[in-house]
Design a protein around this motif. Structure first.
Motif, PDB file in Angstrom:
ATOM      1  N   ILE A 145       1.127  -4.660  -1.358  1.00 49.78           N
ATOM      2  CA  ILE A 145       2.458  -4.059  -1.530  1.00 49.78           C
ATOM      3  C   ILE A 145       2.515  -2.680  -0.883  1.00 49.78           C
ATOM      4  CG2 ILE A 145       4.127  -3.208  -3.233  1.00 49.78           C
ATOM      5  CD1 ILE A 145       3.140  -5.474  -5.103  1.00 49.78           C
ATOM      6  N   ASN A 146       1.471  -1.873  -1.077  1.00 48.14           N
ATOM      7  CA  ASN A 146       1.362  -0.543  -0.458  1.00 48.14           C
ATOM      8  C   ASN A 146       2.666   0.247  -0.593  1.00 48.14           C
ATOM      9  OD1 ASN A 146       0.356   1.629   0.984  1.00 48.14           O
ATOM     10  ND2 ASN A 146       0.784   0.709   2.986  1.00 48.14           N
ATOM     11  N   PRO A 147       3.081   0.558  -1.824  1.00 46.86           N
ATOM     12  CA  PRO A 147       4.395   1.183  -2.014  1.00 46.86           C
ATOM     13  C   PRO A 147       4.460   2.623  -1.503  1.00 46.86           C
ATOM     14  CG  PRO A 147       3.178   1.185  -4.075  1.00 46.86           C
ATOM     15  CD  PRO A 147       2.343   0.418  -3.085  1.00 46.86           C
ATOM     16  N   LYS A 148       5.623   2.966  -0.961  1.00 49.24           N
ATOM     17  CA  LYS A 148       5.892   4.341  -0.549  1.00 49.24           C
ATOM     18  C   LYS A 148       6.617   5.051  -1.701  1.00 49.24           C
ATOM     19  CE  LYS A 148       4.521   3.174   3.621  1.00 49.24           C
ATOM     20  NZ  LYS A 148       4.174   1.778   3.326  1.00 49.24           N
ATOM     21  N   PRO A 149       6.499   6.381  -1.787  1.00 48.14           N
ATOM     22  CA  PRO A 149       7.238   7.123  -2.821  1.00 48.14           C
ATOM     23  C   PRO A 149       8.725   6.787  -2.764  1.00 48.14           C
ATOM     24  CG  PRO A 149       5.655   8.570  -1.751  1.00 48.14           C
ATOM     25  CD  PRO A 149       5.646   7.287  -0.974  1.00 48.14           C
ATOM     26  N   GLY A 150       9.295   6.517  -3.929  1.00 49.94           N
ATOM     27  CA  GLY A 150      10.718   6.208  -4.008  1.00 49.94           C
ATOM     28  C   GLY A 150      11.043   4.737  -3.916  1.00 49.94           C
ATOM     29  N   GLU A 151      10.093   3.903  -3.479  1.00 49.38           N
ATOM     30  CA  GLU A 151      10.342   2.465  -3.426  1.00 49.38           C
ATOM     31  C   GLU A 151      10.286   1.873  -4.834  1.00 49.38           C
ATOM     32  OE1 GLU A 151       9.168   0.869   0.976  1.00 49.38           O
ATOM     33  OE2 GLU A 151       7.575   0.787  -0.532  1.00 49.38           O
ATOM     34  N   THR A 152      10.810   0.660  -4.972  1.00 55.00           N
ATOM     35  CA  THR A 152      10.827  -0.026  -6.270  1.00 55.00           C
ATOM     36  C   THR A 152       9.856  -1.196  -6.262  1.00 55.00           C
ATOM     37  OG1 THR A 152      13.132   0.583  -6.716  1.00 55.00           O
ATOM     38  CG2 THR A 152      12.251  -1.319  -7.909  1.00 55.00           C
ATOM     39  N   VAL A 153       8.955  -1.188  -7.246  1.00 53.59           N
ATOM     40  CA  VAL A 153       7.983  -2.272  -7.419  1.00 53.59           C
ATOM     41  C   VAL A 153       8.294  -2.999  -8.720  1.00 53.59           C
ATOM     42  CG1 VAL A 153       5.548  -2.833  -7.801  1.00 53.59           C
ATOM     43  CG2 VAL A 153       6.177  -1.078  -6.121  1.00 53.59           C
ATOM     44  N   VAL A 154       8.401  -4.318  -8.652  1.00 50.52           N
ATOM     45  CA  VAL A 154       8.627  -5.153  -9.829  1.00 50.52           C
ATOM     46  C   VAL A 154       7.354  -5.950 -10.097  1.00 50.52           C
ATOM     47  CG1 VAL A 154       9.955  -7.105 -10.765  1.00 50.52           C
ATOM     48  CG2 VAL A 154      11.112  -5.298  -9.468  1.00 50.52           C
ATOM     49  N   VAL A 155       7.005  -6.114 -11.373  1.00 47.38           N
ATOM     50  CA  VAL A 155       5.830  -6.903 -11.730  1.00 47.38           C
ATOM     51  C   VAL A 155       6.162  -7.810 -12.908  1.00 47.38           C
ATOM     52  CG1 VAL A 155       4.922  -4.996 -13.142  1.00 47.38           C
ATOM     53  CG2 VAL A 155       3.398  -6.830 -12.448  1.00 47.38           C
ATOM     54  N   SER A 156       5.811  -9.103 -12.772  1.00 45.33           N
ATOM     55  CA  SER A 156       5.985 -10.041 -13.890  1.00 45.33           C
ATOM     56  C   SER A 156       4.750  -9.989 -14.785  1.00 45.33           C
ATOM     57  CB  SER A 156       6.222 -11.460 -13.359  1.00 45.33           C
ATOM     58  OG  SER A 156       5.198 -11.849 -12.467  1.00 45.33           O
ATOM     59  N   ALA A 157       4.894 -10.499 -16.014  1.00 42.24           N
ATOM     60  CA  ALA A 157       3.828 -10.393 -17.030  1.00 42.24           C
ATOM     61  C   ALA A 157       3.390  -8.942 -17.158  1.00 42.24           C
ATOM     62  CB  ALA A 157       2.653 -11.309 -16.694  1.00 42.24           C
ATOM     63  N   ALA A 158       4.381  -8.056 -17.266  1.00 37.61           N
ATOM     64  CA  ALA A 158       4.129  -6.606 -17.157  1.00 37.61           C
ATOM     65  C   ALA A 158       3.368  -6.018 -18.334  1.00 37.61           C
ATOM     66  CB  ALA A 158       5.462  -5.873 -16.991  1.00 37.61           C
ATOM     67  N   SER A 159       3.339  -6.702 -19.474  1.00 39.58           N
ATOM     68  CA  SER A 159       2.613  -6.156 -20.621  1.00 39.58           C
ATOM     69  C   SER A 159       1.159  -6.613 -20.656  1.00 39.58           C
ATOM     70  CB  SER A 159       3.303  -6.555 -21.936  1.00 39.58           C
ATOM     71  OG  SER A 159       3.202  -7.957 -22.139  1.00 39.58           O
ATOM     72  N   GLY A 160       0.775  -7.484 -19.709  1.00 37.91           N
ATOM     73  CA  GLY A 160      -0.580  -8.007 -19.677  1.00 37.91           C
ATOM     74  C   GLY A 160      -1.560  -7.049 -19.033  1.00 37.91           C
ATOM     75  N   ALA A 161      -2.826  -7.467 -18.992  1.00 42.82           N
ATOM     76  CA  ALA A 161      -3.887  -6.597 -18.487  1.00 42.82           C
ATOM     77  C   ALA A 161      -3.682  -6.238 -17.027  1.00 42.82           C
ATOM     78  CB  ALA A 161      -5.238  -7.278 -18.675  1.00 42.82           C
ATOM     79  N   VAL A 162      -3.265  -7.197 -16.221  1.00 43.89           N
ATOM     80  CA  VAL A 162      -3.039  -6.929 -14.793  1.00 43.89           C
ATOM     81  C   VAL A 162      -1.701  -6.232 -14.585  1.00 43.89           C
ATOM     82  CG1 VAL A 162      -2.724  -7.990 -12.524  1.00 43.89           C
ATOM     83  CG2 VAL A 162      -4.496  -8.857 -14.061  1.00 43.89           C
ATOM     84  N   GLY A 163      -0.640  -6.814 -15.118  1.00 44.26           N
ATOM     85  CA  GLY A 163       0.700  -6.278 -14.889  1.00 44.26           C
ATOM     86  C   GLY A 163       0.872  -4.849 -15.357  1.00 44.26           C
ATOM     87  N   GLY A 164       0.307  -4.531 -16.522  1.00 43.37           N
ATOM     88  CA  GLY A 164       0.431  -3.170 -17.043  1.00 43.37           C
ATOM     89  C   GLY A 164      -0.208  -2.146 -16.135  1.00 43.37           C
ATOM     90  N   ALA A 165      -1.337  -2.521 -15.525  1.00 44.40           N
ATOM     91  CA  ALA A 165      -2.005  -1.611 -14.602  1.00 44.40           C
ATOM     92  C   ALA A 165      -1.223  -1.467 -13.301  1.00 44.40           C
ATOM     93  CB  ALA A 165      -3.423  -2.101 -14.312  1.00 44.40           C
ATOM     94  N   VAL A 166      -0.614  -2.548 -12.828  1.00 45.71           N
ATOM     95  CA  VAL A 166       0.158  -2.502 -11.576  1.00 45.71           C
ATOM     96  C   VAL A 166       1.249  -1.431 -11.656  1.00 45.71           C
ATOM     97  CG1 VAL A 166       1.789  -3.753 -10.096  1.00 45.71           C
ATOM     98  CG2 VAL A 166      -0.263  -4.906 -10.937  1.00 45.71           C
ATOM     99  N   GLY A 167       2.034  -1.475 -12.735  1.00 52.80           N
ATOM    100  CA  GLY A 167       3.137  -0.525 -12.858  1.00 52.80           C
ATOM    101  C   GLY A 167       2.675   0.912 -12.946  1.00 52.80           C
ATOM    102  N   GLN A 168       1.589   1.141 -13.680  1.00 54.39           N
ATOM    103  CA  GLN A 168       1.090   2.515 -13.822  1.00 54.39           C
ATOM    104  C   GLN A 168       0.512   3.032 -12.499  1.00 54.39           C
ATOM    105  OE1 GLN A 168      -0.798   3.393 -17.915  1.00 54.39           O
ATOM    106  NE2 GLN A 168      -0.903   1.165 -17.772  1.00 54.39           N
ATOM    107  N   LEU A 169      -0.166   2.169 -11.747  1.00 54.08           N
ATOM    108  CA  LEU A 169      -0.682   2.562 -10.436  1.00 54.08           C
ATOM    109  C   LEU A 169       0.466   2.818  -9.455  1.00 54.08           C
ATOM    110  CD1 LEU A 169      -3.679   0.062 -10.168  1.00 54.08           C
ATOM    111  CD2 LEU A 169      -3.849   2.553 -10.403  1.00 54.08           C
ATOM    112  N   ALA A 170       1.551   2.051  -9.582  1.00 56.69           N
ATOM    113  CA  ALA A 170       2.723   2.284  -8.732  1.00 56.69           C
ATOM    114  C   ALA A 170       3.344   3.644  -9.037  1.00 56.69           C
ATOM    115  CB  ALA A 170       3.747   1.170  -8.941  1.00 56.69           C
ATOM    116  N   LYS A 171       3.404   3.991 -10.320  1.00 48.89           N
ATOM    117  CA  LYS A 171       3.960   5.297 -10.709  1.00 48.89           C
ATOM    118  C   LYS A 171       3.111   6.445 -10.164  1.00 48.89           C
ATOM    119  CE  LYS A 171       6.944   6.075 -13.218  1.00 48.89           C
ATOM    120  NZ  LYS A 171       8.351   6.400 -12.899  1.00 48.89           N
ATOM    121  N   VAL A 172       1.784   6.273 -10.190  1.00 48.29           N
ATOM    122  CA  VAL A 172       0.882   7.290  -9.638  1.00 48.29           C
ATOM    123  C   VAL A 172       1.208   7.539  -8.166  1.00 48.29           C
ATOM    124  CG1 VAL A 172      -1.524   7.719  -8.968  1.00 48.29           C
ATOM    125  CG2 VAL A 172      -1.005   6.888 -11.268  1.00 48.29           C
TER     126      VAL A 172
END
Length: 339
Positions: A145-172
């Motif tokens: 995905i390689n998100p740029k600042p300001g882009e929007t990343v969506v993740v399914s199963a967001a409360s799970g072990a993988v999904g929860g980390a994806v969103g937090q890493l995107a915010k970083v």
């Protein structure tokens, strides 16, 4: 006195949805060590969705789980006996010990056991946020995905072990993070504890049109990156909101793990939006694990990467906990406490 090892074997292959009858609890004596071997008392066992695919006998990216043998899976534990100069009793280790209380391994084989430091990171976290699920999240987000600042990343199963980390890493990385999860409690956790910008309860939407409308409201500037764990209606709804040149990391398709078809309603959107869609298996990218684990470990140790665990007690509870995981009954990373 010889130790008794309790194990869970795969007794039969599931026809459709797996049941407790597909598993068998077995007792076995722990054999004496020979030179180079290490005996580990497993403290925690990891349960993960990929295990469902390995229960089948069909062609896949990994060999099927053999019948009549210990279920494969990640473990963390403590060395209790060692005839290997690199390990001593008391060492905390992570490996693929399987669904059993003890594992006897030839520790001279590189990579079968890794020592871990539990001074700042809990032992169980090496099965989740600082383990395979965390690296899975990191690889799909950073390398695909390689998100740029300001882009929007969506993740399914967001409360799970993988999904929860994806969103937090995107915010970083300065991106907006929007989750999709099942139920109001999970969605509240994703936003309030994990720090996502929004989370959509897919259970509140009966069709693609409704879910797509919710995504439009949560992602007013469209979707630039999508981390896929589920498939089906959720993927269809995301495609309707995807921006040109958006990227999709295909990690899991749990909606079809029991053999259900997973049709796509509008695959032409991949062409229209010039989308990049890439599937990946994290074990094929060992070269990035040190970089990923360094970031994940630092974030967990400093409290900047949060996670939750669902803990089942005792080896006998593993089959039911696993069946619950496949139905989304877990909240966060599903583990089994063995000691």
């Amino acid at each position: 006195m010889s130790r008794i090892n309790h194990q869970i074997h795969l007794a039969s292959r599931p026809q459709g949805e797996p049941t407790a009858e597909n598993f068998k609890l077995v007792e076995a004596a722990v054999p004496a060590l020979t030179e180079g071997q290490v005996l580990v008392r497993n403290h925690y066992l990891s349960l993960d969705p990929y295990m469902r695919g390995r229960m089948n006998d069909g062609k896949s990216y990994a060999q099927p789980q053999p019948l009549g043998e210990v279920m494969l899976g990640g473990t963390v534990g403590e060395v209790v006996e060692s005839l290997n100069a690199n390990f001593k009793p008391g060492d905390k280790v992570v490996g693929m010990g399987g669904w059993q209380e003890y594992q006897l391994v030839d520790a001279s084989q590189r990579g079968v056991l890794q020592k871990v430091d539990t001074s700042h990171i809990p032992l169980s976290a090496y099965l989740g946020a600082v383990g395979m699920p965390g690296v899975t999240a990191w690889y799909g987000l950073v390398k695909i995905i390689n998100p740029k600042p300001g882009e929007t990343v969506v993740v399914s199963a967001a409360s799970g072990a993988v999904g929860g980390a994806v969103g937090q890493l995107a915010k970083v990385r300065g991106a907006r993070a929007v989750g999709i999860a099942g139920g109001a409690d999970k969605c509240r956790y994703v936003v309030e504890e994990l720090g996502f910008d929004a989370c959509i309860d897919y259970k509140a939407h009966q069709d693609v049109k409704s879910l797509s409308a919710a995504l439009k409201a949560a992602c007013p500037n469209g979707i630039d990156g999508y981390f896929e764990n589920v498939g089906g209606m959720i993927l269809d709804a995301v495609l309707l909101r995807a921006n040109a040149f958006s990227r999709v990391a295909m990690c899991g398709m749990i909606s079809g793990y029991n053999g259900e078809p997973i049709p796509m309603s509008a695959p032409q959107l991949i062409l229209v939006n010039r989308m990049k869609i890439e599937g990946f298996i994290v074990s094929e990218h060992m070269e990035v694990w040190p970089e990923a684990l360094k970031e994940l470990g630092t974030l967990v140790a400093t409290g900047k990467l949060k996670y939750r665990e669902s803990v089942a007690e005792g080896i006998a509870s593993a089959p039911e906990a696993f069946l619950g995981l496949l139905k989304g009954k877990n909240f966060g990373k599903q583990i089994v406490k063995l000691i």
